[in-house]
Design an enzyme around this catalytic site. Structure first.
Site, PDB file in Angstrom:
ATOM      1  N   ASP A 115       0.640  -1.243   0.133  1.00  0.00           N
ATOM      2  CA  ASP A 115       0.094   0.383  -0.123  1.00  0.00           C
ATOM      3  C   ASP A 115       1.094   1.577   0.103  1.00  0.00           C
ATOM      4  O   ASP A 115       1.200   1.993  -1.238  1.00  0.00           O
ATOM      5  CB  ASP A 115      -1.104   0.335   1.129  1.00  0.00           C
ATOM      6  CG  ASP A 115      -1.622   0.917   1.283  1.00  0.00           C
ATOM      7  OD1 ASP A 115      -2.240   1.922   0.062  1.00  0.00           O
ATOM      8  OD2 ASP A 115      -2.704   1.605   2.375  1.00  0.00           O
ATOM      9  N   VAL A 165     -10.002  -3.260   1.196  1.00  0.00           N
ATOM     10  CA  VAL A 165      -9.834  -4.504   0.714  1.00  0.00           C
ATOM     11  C   VAL A 165      -9.909  -5.352   1.777  1.00  0.00           C
ATOM     12  O   VAL A 165      -9.431  -4.875   2.766  1.00  0.00           O
ATOM     13  CB  VAL A 165      -9.123  -5.074  -1.076  1.00  0.00           C
ATOM     14  CG1 VAL A 165      -9.677  -3.896  -1.762  1.00  0.00           C
ATOM     15  CG2 VAL A 165      -8.049  -5.463  -0.393  1.00  0.00           C
TER      16      VAL A 165
HETATM   17  P1  IMP Z   1       2.140  -0.547   3.495  1.00  0.00           P
HETATM   18  O1  IMP Z   1       2.910  -0.626   5.434  1.00  0.00           O
HETATM   19  O2  IMP Z   1       1.416   0.923   3.708  1.00  0.00           O
HETATM   20  O3  IMP Z   1       2.011  -0.649   2.154  1.00  0.00           O
HETATM   21  O4  IMP Z   1       0.500  -1.923   4.092  1.00  0.00           O
HETATM   22  C1  IMP Z   1       1.018  -3.040   4.021  1.00  0.00           C
HETATM   23  C2  IMP Z   1      -0.046  -3.244   5.502  1.00  0.00           C
HETATM   24  O5  IMP Z   1      -1.359  -2.676   5.788  1.00  0.00           O
HETATM   25  C3  IMP Z   1      -0.714  -4.469   5.045  1.00  0.00           C
HETATM   26  O6  IMP Z   1      -0.420  -5.976   5.185  1.00  0.00           O
HETATM   27  C4  IMP Z   1      -1.587  -4.551   5.650  1.00  0.00           C
HETATM   28  O7  IMP Z   1      -2.110  -4.998   6.995  1.00  0.00           O
HETATM   29  C5  IMP Z   1      -2.347  -3.255   5.963  1.00  0.00           C
HETATM   30  N1  IMP Z   1      -3.071  -2.985   4.812  1.00  0.00           N
HETATM   31  C6  IMP Z   1      -3.182  -2.095   3.359  1.00  0.00           C
HETATM   32  N2  IMP Z   1      -3.612  -2.052   2.804  1.00  0.00           N
HETATM   33  C7  IMP Z   1      -5.116  -2.096   3.111  1.00  0.00           C
HETATM   34  C8  IMP Z   1      -6.546  -2.350   2.870  1.00  0.00           C
HETATM   35  O8  IMP Z   1      -6.889  -2.149   1.376  1.00  0.00           O
HETATM   36  N3  IMP Z   1      -7.125  -3.547   3.222  1.00  0.00           N
HETATM   37  C9  IMP Z   1      -6.535  -4.273   4.177  1.00  0.00           C
HETATM   38  N4  IMP Z   1      -5.252  -3.708   5.350  1.00  0.00           N
HETATM   39  C10 IMP Z   1      -4.433  -3.259   4.361  1.00  0.00           C
END
Ligand code: IMP
Ligand code: MG
Length: 196
Positions: A115, A165
């Site tokens: 994300d 999601v």
């Molecule tokens: P990042 O560190 O922002 O890349 O996000 C990673 C973590 O955020 C993932 O492992 C998820 O646990 C959580 N996350 C990000 N987007 C979503 C989503 O759309 N639904 C549920 N969890 C999310």
């Protein structure tokens, strides 16, 4: 629970087919990359330490590893970046207490979704610090946003729109991980689950 779903984005059948493809690709790459090392150590075949990033990657990783037929160890890493009912990232904390010794190991970190990229940017250097000789990453989903695209990932299951999601391990306020499909929630369900 199913009444809370507004729309299924990726069905369990699509997930299953893609997980098998990813596993095949990962296996082939490991066999190729470790072939020379292997000859030097006189056989034994390739080896891997899989590191599912808890809790979201639990279901994805458990399906993925059963299609990777090579010697494997598993270590758990906990990163919380969405504490409680938040739907946008709030900074991450990392817990490495359940990792095996990574010195000299080939490591594959597995996450549910890419994300903001904050999680992988935190995890990959940490695994290298812990002595892994190679660190690769595999995510089931990647959101269509610049921060996600700018974060390197070796294996990506599906590119999806920039929407929140749930399902197949992904949660909202720790609910919905047990949905077999990847889905988008009704706004009313989001309101309700915000409060636990
Ligand atoms: P990042 O560190 O922002 O890349 O996000 C990673 C973590 O955020 C993932 O492992 C998820 O646990 C959580 N996350 C990000 N987007 C979503 C989503 O759309 N639904 C549920 N969890 C999310
Ligand atoms: Mg989560």
């Amino acid at each position: 629970m199913h009444a809370d779903i507004q729309r299924v984005l990726i069905s369990q059948w699509q997930i299953s087919a893609r997980v098998q493809e990813l596993a095949r690709q990962i296996t082939q790459d490991l066999q190729r990359e470790q072939a020379s090392e292997d000859a030097a150590r006189s056989g034994g075949g390739p080896e891997l330490t899989i590191i599912p990033i808890m809790t979201g990657a639990m279901i994805f990783a458990s399906d993925l590893i059963r299609h990777i037929p090579i010697a494997m160890r598993i270590g758990l890493l906990t990163v919380s970046s969405y504490p409680g009912a938040a739907m946008s990232s709030q900074g991450s904390t990392l817990t490495t207490a359940q990792l095996p010794d990574l010195r000299g190991r080939h490591v594959l970190a597995v996450d549910d979704i890419l994300d903001s990229g904050g999680t992988l940017r935190l995890v990959v250097p940490r695994l290298r610090e812990l002595g892994a000789v190679s660190v690769k990453t595999c995510v089931l989903l990647r959101k269509d946003r610049p921060q996600a695209k700018a974060t390197p990932a070796d294996y990506v299951g599906f590119d999806i729109p920039d929407e929140f999601v749930v399902g197949y391990g992904l949660d909202f306020n720790n609910y919905y991980r047990n949905l077999p499909d990847i889905a988008i929630l009704h706004p009313e369900a989001v309101e309700r689950r915000k409060h636990g």
